[in-house]
Design a protein around this motif. Structure first.
Motif, PDB file in Angstrom:
ATOM      1  N   ALA A 271       0.827  -1.210   0.000  1.00  0.00           N
ATOM      2  CA  ALA A 271       0.000   0.000   0.000  1.00  0.00           C
ATOM      3  C   ALA A 271       0.860   1.259   0.000  1.00  0.00           C
ATOM      4  O   ALA A 271       0.511   2.270  -0.627  1.00  0.00           O
ATOM      5  CB  ALA A 271      -0.929   0.005   1.212  1.00  0.00           C
ATOM      6  N   GLU A 298     -10.642   1.509  -3.972  1.00  0.00           N
ATOM      7  CA  GLU A 298     -10.806   0.262  -3.228  1.00  0.00           C
ATOM      8  C   GLU A 298      -9.451  -0.339  -2.828  1.00  0.00           C
ATOM      9  O   GLU A 298      -9.350  -1.071  -1.840  1.00  0.00           O
ATOM     10  CB  GLU A 298     -11.621  -0.755  -4.042  1.00  0.00           C
ATOM     11  N   GLN A 299      -8.399  -0.038  -3.582  1.00  0.00           N
ATOM     12  CA  GLN A 299      -7.067  -0.539  -3.230  1.00  0.00           C
ATOM     13  C   GLN A 299      -6.418   0.270  -2.106  1.00  0.00           C
ATOM     14  O   GLN A 299      -5.618  -0.257  -1.335  1.00  0.00           O
ATOM     15  CB  GLN A 299      -6.148  -0.513  -4.460  1.00  0.00           C
TER      16      GLN A 299
END
Length: 700
Positions: A271, A298-299
């Motif tokens: 991330a 969404e990631q």
């Protein structure tokens, strides 16, 4: 006593500079031999840091100061003179080329310009620097770039990496930098107590590149130095056996730096790596709100952003910048380029550039609604702080095949260009946008109005007439807003040409509708300003005051300050024309307080001139001379004193003659120099000192 003026804008050093004593001596000597010195070297080698320290050391030799111009966020090379002017705090609303304004402003001064990160604008830098050096004998330029500017007379100084330790000897500048940065990351950390062979191996692998060493220091929180050195050895081995080698799109980095950045990238969580890539679309610095709006999906859920930003700051990928308006972050150019490469490889660069543009359009739109209200000062601060990102968003919009996005953003920012002192730059973008898309739309009208408004501030009556006629086309189709814009522009032309009857006629509808229950607009307020000016020029002082009082009431109802300060200044001029000195000072000081807060150098110059004239008329010759000196200092940051308006120039000259007669030449010069040499903020505080009591009889 007014505080002495200190020229320059070099930032304070936040960390110590390790080593480089020999290089600093050589750079100082180079600056003595050549008026243009360019520090070149690979990314991350420390060119910017070295240039700033050298400039700080050289600053006492330059009476006009040492000034840093950060060029990394700038995309359009034609705006380079604007960026230099912005760094110099020089504003000019005329139609003259900015490089000409710069040359005039710098002429007769001893100034050092530090142009940082020139490699993406080499041609523009070479041209602008050559022009300025030829026109300004007292100017010297210290530039940083990965490649020479190739300008006449340039002396190129190659910045090498820090010396690395010999095998088995854990000492030297590279080791000292690693030790200090590690201790900053982990207070109490003692590199001397670690595996010294591993320290030597690590510094030698990183080849003395300061940025690579600082990235490694940030990782010592998680890994012992031996393990860190082993991982770096492995990373080099992989590269040496990679048949593909570096990608064609990669910048020409030194292998050690490229390896260190790639290795640091691998140590990030997935991330963190994704956010690093997406953050590359920002220019300059940015806040958490912008990151949430631009980078999440969404990631990357919004709830994780704050933690991810903190992690990237801990790993030295981001620099944390606490400000009065909240936390902001910045990424070094070299790291931004690496992130941009990853974003490009992911096929997401265009998507996130557009999200960036959409976010700043939304921000500009909110600012447009809030500008004529109590949040005006906050919006001023916020938009000026986002200037680099607004420029980047405009460049993305202008690159689109559809011209509508550029029209929308450039036109929506009308209040920013007008209210924050960027008329030249605003017209630069607006004219490009207007050339891209001429289809009838509300965005087209707004952009035409915006360009006309800015042309009016420049005294460009011909362009104002053209934009008024274009707005009139939409007005004839029933667009009431376009009609009000066209009238305001034509009223402005009346003021510029001294055509009182036209200014009165074109402002009539706005005047009659001033109390209607309609949203307040810059166009209608401008019409009222033009009407009051026409009354003043015509000697109808009572009528001018009536319009100005109505204008003040309209602004006060909304908490608007910018146009209100224009009204206060004009009211002061009316009172001065009527020889009411006490009320002249009252309104002049009221205008000055607001104009100082909004950094309106044009308005500040006019207002201090007005207060000087009032002081002279009251027989306070020393104060008048001091304020004339202060006003001239302010005008020197604007480009052209009193913008050559005959009535304003004549009033100033008459004040100077009166003060000289009362004081004598020597005393006048002493008082004038006191004002001219003062710190501007301290000088404005002096201009705002109460002086309403004790005015001579007859000056009420």
């Amino acid at each position: 006593m007014i505080g002495k003026w200190q020229a320059g804008n070099l930032p304070a050093e936040l960390t110590s500079l390790i080593g480089r004593r020999g290089e600093l001596d050589q750079i100082r000597q180079s600056c003595g031999r050549s008026r243009l010195v360019t520090l070149t070297g690979v990314g991350g080698v420390g060119k910017s840091r070295l240039a700033l320290r050298a400039a700080a050391d050289l600053r006492p030799d330059f009476g006009g100061g040492a000034w840093l111009v950060e060029l990394s966020p700038l995309v359009d090379g034609s705006l380079l003179p604007h960026a230099i002017a912005e760094a110099l705090r020089l504003t000019d609303q005329s139609t003259r080329p900015m490089v000409e304004v710069l040359a005039e402003h710098l002429f007769g001064r001893e100034v050092l310009l530090v142009l940082d990160t020139c490699e993406h604008l080499v041609g523009s830098c070479a041209g602008t620097v050559s022009t300025l050096l030829e026109a300004v004998p007292g100017l010297r330029v210290l530039a940083t770039s990965r490649r020479p500017l190739e300008a006449p007379g340039e002396l190129v100084f190659v910045v090498d990496p820090l010396p690395v330790p010999r095998a088995g000897v854990a000492s030297g500048d590279a080791v000292a930098l690693l030790a200090e940065r590690a201790a900053e990351t982990m207070p109490g950390y003692d590199l001397a107590a670690q595996d010294q062979d591993a320290v030597v191996r690590l510094c030698r692998r990183l080849e003395g590149i300061p940025l690579a060493i600082e990235l490694a220091a940030a990782r010592l929180r998680d890994l012992p130095v031996g393990q860190l050195a082993d991982r770096l050895d492995d990373r080099f081995g992989e590269l040496e056996h990679d048949p593909a080698g570096p990608r064609d799109a990669d910048p020409p980095w030194h292998q050690a730096l490229r390896t260190a950045i790639g290795w640091s990238h691998e140590l990030c969580e997935p991330a963190e790596r994704l956010l690093w890539a997406r953050l590359s679309v920002f220019a300059g610095d940015f806040d958490t709100e912008a990151v949430r709006e631009v980078c999440t999906d969404e990631q990357l859920p919004e709830a994780e952003i704050a933690q991810l930003l903190d992690a990237l700051a801990d790993e030295s990928i981001l620099t944390w910048l606490p400000t009065g308006a909240g936390e902001r972050y910045r990424m070094l150019d070299t790291l931004r380029e690496y992130g941009a490469g990853w974003l490009r490889d992911l096929g997401e660069q265009e998507r996130f550039k557009q999200r960036h543009r959409e976010h700043y359009l939304a921000l500009a739109t909110r600012g447009a609604y809030g500008w004529l209200g109590p949040g005006q000062v906050s919006w001023y601060d916020r938009l000026v702080g986002e200037h680099d990102n607004l420029r980047t968003a405009l460049e993305v919009a202008l690159a689109a095949k559809d011209g509508l996005p550029a029209l929308e953003l450039a036109g929506t920012l009308a209040y920013f260009w007008y209210g924050c002192g960027y008329a030249k730059e605003g017209r630069h973008y607006l004219r490009q946008a207007l050339d891209l898309d001429t289809r009838p739309s509300s965005a087209l009208v707004q952009a035409q109005w915006a360009d006309g408004l800015l042309a009016a501030t420049q005294g460009d009556a011909e362009s104002v007439e053209i934009r008024a006629a274009q707005c009139e086309v939409a007005a004839r189709a029933g667009d009431a807003y376009a009609a009000s814009c066209a009238r305001a522009l034509r009223a402005s032309v009346g003021v510029i040409h001294g055509d009182v009857m036209r200014a009165m006629a074109e402002s009539e509808i706005a005047y009659r509708a001033r109390w209607d229950d309609e949203p307040l607009t810059i166009a209608n307020l401008l019409s009222l300003i033009c009407r009051a000016h026409a009354y003043t020029v015509g000697g109808q002082f009572d009528e001018a005051i009536e319009v100005l009082e109505d204008l003040r009431t309209l602004c006060d109802r909304r908490g608007e300050l910018h146009m209100r300060s224009h009204a206060d200044l004009l009211r002061g001029q009316v009172e001065m024309a009527a020889q009411r000195i006490g009320t002249t000072i009252t309104y002049g000081q009221a205008a000055l307080k607001t104009k100082r807060r909004l950094h309106d150098s044009f308005g500040i110059g006019l207002t201090v001139d007005l207060l000087a004239v009032a002081a002279g008329a009251a027989g306070r010759a020393q104060r008048a001379a001091t304020l004339l000196g202060l006003a001239q200092r302010i005008w020197s940051t604007h480009g052209r004193a009193q913008v050559d308006v005959p009535a304003w120039v004549a009033a100033r000259q008459a004040c100077e003659e009166r003060a000289r007669d009362l004081l004598g030449d020597n005393a006048y010069e002493v008082a004038y120099r006191t004002g001219f040499d003062s710190d501007i903020d301290a000088g404005i505080a002096y201009a705002l000192e109460p002086e309403g009591e004790g005015l001579p009889n007859g000056f009420g």
